[in-house]
Enzyme design. Structure first.
Site, PDB file in Angstrom:
ATOM      1  N   TYR A 144       0.859  -1.188   0.000  1.00  0.00           N
ATOM      2  CA  TYR A 144       0.000   0.000   0.000  1.00  0.00           C
ATOM      3  C   TYR A 144       0.891   1.231   0.000  1.00  0.00           C
ATOM      4  O   TYR A 144       1.871   1.306   0.739  1.00  0.00           O
ATOM      5  CB  TYR A 144      -0.883   0.003   1.247  1.00  0.00           C
ATOM      6  CG  TYR A 144      -1.749   1.243   1.399  1.00  0.00           C
ATOM      7  CD1 TYR A 144      -2.750   1.543   0.475  1.00  0.00           C
ATOM      8  CD2 TYR A 144      -1.580   2.100   2.485  1.00  0.00           C
ATOM      9  CE1 TYR A 144      -3.558   2.670   0.626  1.00  0.00           C
ATOM     10  CE2 TYR A 144      -2.383   3.227   2.651  1.00  0.00           C
ATOM     11  CZ  TYR A 144      -3.368   3.505   1.712  1.00  0.00           C
ATOM     12  OH  TYR A 144      -4.159   4.616   1.874  1.00  0.00           O
ATOM     13  N   ASP A 239       9.174   2.658   0.131  1.00  0.00           N
ATOM     14  CA  ASP A 239       8.113   3.357   0.857  1.00  0.00           C
ATOM     15  C   ASP A 239       8.226   2.929   2.321  1.00  0.00           C
ATOM     16  O   ASP A 239       7.814   1.835   2.698  1.00  0.00           O
ATOM     17  CB  ASP A 239       6.745   2.996   0.278  1.00  0.00           C
ATOM     18  CG  ASP A 239       5.609   3.721   1.003  1.00  0.00           C
ATOM     19  OD1 ASP A 239       5.884   4.386   2.029  1.00  0.00           O
ATOM     20  OD2 ASP A 239       4.455   3.618   0.545  1.00  0.00           O
ATOM     21  N   LYS A 267       3.766   8.846   9.067  1.00  0.00           N
ATOM     22  CA  LYS A 267       3.532   8.265  10.394  1.00  0.00           C
ATOM     23  C   LYS A 267       4.490   8.777  11.473  1.00  0.00           C
ATOM     24  O   LYS A 267       4.340   9.904  11.915  1.00  0.00           O
ATOM     25  CB  LYS A 267       3.477   6.735  10.280  1.00  0.00           C
ATOM     26  CG  LYS A 267       2.378   6.320   9.275  1.00  0.00           C
ATOM     27  CD  LYS A 267       1.903   4.903   9.310  1.00  0.00           C
ATOM     28  CE  LYS A 267       0.621   4.774   8.497  1.00  0.00           C
ATOM     29  NZ  LYS A 267       0.749   4.143   7.200  1.00  0.00           N
TER      30      LYS A 267
HETATM   31  C1  LIG Z   1       0.145   4.738   5.807  1.00  0.00           C
HETATM   32  C2  LIG Z   1       0.933   4.500   4.571  1.00  0.00           C
HETATM   33  C3  LIG Z   1       0.888   5.382   3.477  1.00  0.00           C
HETATM   34  C4  LIG Z   1      -0.081   6.535   3.420  1.00  0.00           C
HETATM   35  O1  LIG Z   1       0.188   7.492   4.394  1.00  0.00           O
HETATM   36  P1  LIG Z   1      -0.998   8.535   4.779  1.00  0.00           P
HETATM   37  O2  LIG Z   1      -0.336   9.444   5.754  1.00  0.00           O
HETATM   38  O3  LIG Z   1      -2.089   7.708   5.353  1.00  0.00           O
HETATM   39  O4  LIG Z   1      -1.380   9.215   3.544  1.00  0.00           O
HETATM   40  C5  LIG Z   1       1.723   5.149   2.412  1.00  0.00           C
HETATM   41  N1  LIG Z   1       2.574   4.116   2.412  1.00  0.00           N
HETATM   42  C6  LIG Z   1       2.652   3.245   3.427  1.00  0.00           C
HETATM   43  C7  LIG Z   1       3.639   2.130   3.396  1.00  0.00           C
HETATM   44  C8  LIG Z   1       1.824   3.399   4.540  1.00  0.00           C
HETATM   45  O5  LIG Z   1       1.873   2.511   5.534  1.00  0.00           O
END
Ligand SMILES: *Cc1c(COP(=O)(O)O)cnc(C)c1O
Length: 431
Positions: A144, A239, A267
């Site tokens: 994701y 990511d 995060k």
């Molecule tokens: C949470 C998450 C996102 C998205 O971040 P948001 O602050 O919710 O937009 C993107 N990549 C990864 C791996 C994530 O865990």
């Protein structure tokens, strides 16, 4: 224990928000009951509007590595707020957080702050495309990357939970430039690169895929990806919105010693405030405006409050032994549960990476999204209800991982482990 007030607030919320929520997995669609309305959280605990208190393992989905309402962050933020909240100018607070990351993360030469993980990924993808002059990108099923149009293809828990493989509202032409492969499918990737490497701007993945269960990859796979990207002049993006500052200050890249070209953060980086960032090699980052031609901007980017929160948090994370302690505490907690599982012969296992954990309702190693058996989600649903009734809060989806924070004490973790063991016995005794 009743949750009458939460239930009532949720009914009310449905009048204002689609599905009653402002982010889909919060709606409890894949577990029993309706969402808790939390009014206060402190350390490892959250308290709902009905005054029930829970041991929290969701941690606001990852940011709360220090536990809720950390006193140092609260103090620093209060002080910063007294001077104003956003100026739309550079600030010293931005420099402080930037310097902390650039000086302590060996793979970040330059960084840019944004306001969410999604924004970070969206910008990094644009940068990779702008830098290489190529359009296509490669992602992996189950990873994701936020709700970026071109990446909402076979992505993560929110979608797996809702049973939609992709989102409506994304032009076909966007998705045509996204190639989706299975994690750890070496042949598939080799073939794709043989035929179309010259069109591919980047390969993006979660080096510790944690949005669709916890699909731990082999180090050799990540090393191999790095080499392929070098061979074909493709940008490798990690990511690390979840894994960044979670498994170590240098995240997964540092832990595996694999150097991506760009890394995205979110995060934890904001200390509980909305912050995202992307950064990496200087010669790539210099393509970002105003230095280069790739446009990227943000009204509230690097506002002094969020920067102060992030800076304060990251300084605590850099204290000697922080990650070692957290990992050991998590391992001890999970060991109690794993022993119980073995003793009772429950057909499941626990996956751990640092302070991240996932209950897998299978004994097999899960390495790609297709390994996950959706039947296990019924067990999760039952476990989630039991734990909620016994004051332990897990994220409301079996595809979500759990997080242990620095505020969870060993004795509290032993208590939680006992409740979880009882919950599992309950789950496996059904029918
Ligand atoms: C949470 C998450 C996102 C998205 O971040 P948001 O602050 O919710 O937009 C993107 N990549 C990864 C791996 C994530 O865990």
């Amino acid at each position: 224990m009743t949750r009458k007030i939460s239930d009532k607030l949720f009914e009310e919320a449905k009048q204002y928000f689609p599905g009653g929520v402002n982010s889909p997995v919060r709606a409890f669609k894949s577990v029993h009951g309706s969402p808790l309305f939390i009014k206060e959280a402190r350390g490892p605990y959250m308290t709902d509007e009905d005054n029930n208190t829970y041991i929290d393992f969701c941690g606001s989905w990852g940011p709360m590595i220090l536990g809720h309402n950390n006193a140092k962050i609260r103090k620093a933020v209060n002080k910063a707020i007294s001077k104003g909240t956003s100026f739309g100018t550079p600030t010293k607070q931005g420099n402080l957080l930037g310097k902390t990351i650039v000086e302590n993360h060996r793979y970040i030469d330059k960084i840019r702050f944004v306001s969410s993980g999604t924004e970070a990924v969206m910008s990094a993808i644009r940068l990779a495309r702008g830098f290489t002059g190529r359009d296509k990108i490669i992602k992996f099923e189950g990873c994701y990357h936020g709700h970026v149009d071109s990446l909402l293809v076979k992505a993560g828990s929110g979608l797996a939970t809702l049973g939609v493989s992709t989102s409506a509202g994304i032009p076909e032409s966007f998705v045509q430039d996204t190639i989706v492969l299975d994690l750890n499918d070496l042949e598939g990737l080799e073939e794709t690169l043989k035929s179309s490497a010259k069109d591919i701007a980047c390969i993006i993945l979660e080096p510790i895929p944690a949005n669709n269960g916890l699909l731990l990859q082999d180090t050799s796979y990540l090393v191999w990806l790095r080499k392929l990207c070098d061979d074909y002049d493709i940008i490798l993006i990690f990511d690390e919105v979840i894994s960044g500052f979670r498994v170590g200050f240098e995240g997964a890249a540092g832990m595996y010693s694999v150097e991506p070209d760009l890394i995205t953060f979110g995060k934890i980086i904001g200390g509980g405030f909305p912050v995202g960032a992307f950064g990496g090699k200087s010669y790539i980052m210099s393509s970002i405006a105003p230095e280069g031609p790739v446009y990227q901007a943000g009204t509230l980017s690097a506002n002094p409050i969020a920067m102060t929160a992030g800076y304060t948090a990251l300084n605590i994370l850099m204290e000697e032994g922080f990650y070692e302690n957290l990992e050991k505490k998590t391992a001890n907690f999970l060991k109690i549960i794993q022993k119980h599982i073995d003793r009772q012969g429950h057909n499941m296992s626990i996956v751990q990476m640092g302070s991240i954990f996932w209950f897998s309702f299978s004994k097999k190693r899960m390495i790609s999204a297709s390994d996950i058996n959706s039947k296990g989600m019924l067990h999760f649903k039952s476990l989630h209800k039991y734990l909620l009734d016994h004051q332990v809060y897990l994220g409301p989806s079996g595809y979500e991982v759990g997080f242990v924070s620095a505020a969870h004490s060993p004795s509290l973790l032993r208590k939680a482990a006992k409740t979880i063991c009882e919950g599992l016995d309950h789950v496996f005794s059904e029918k």
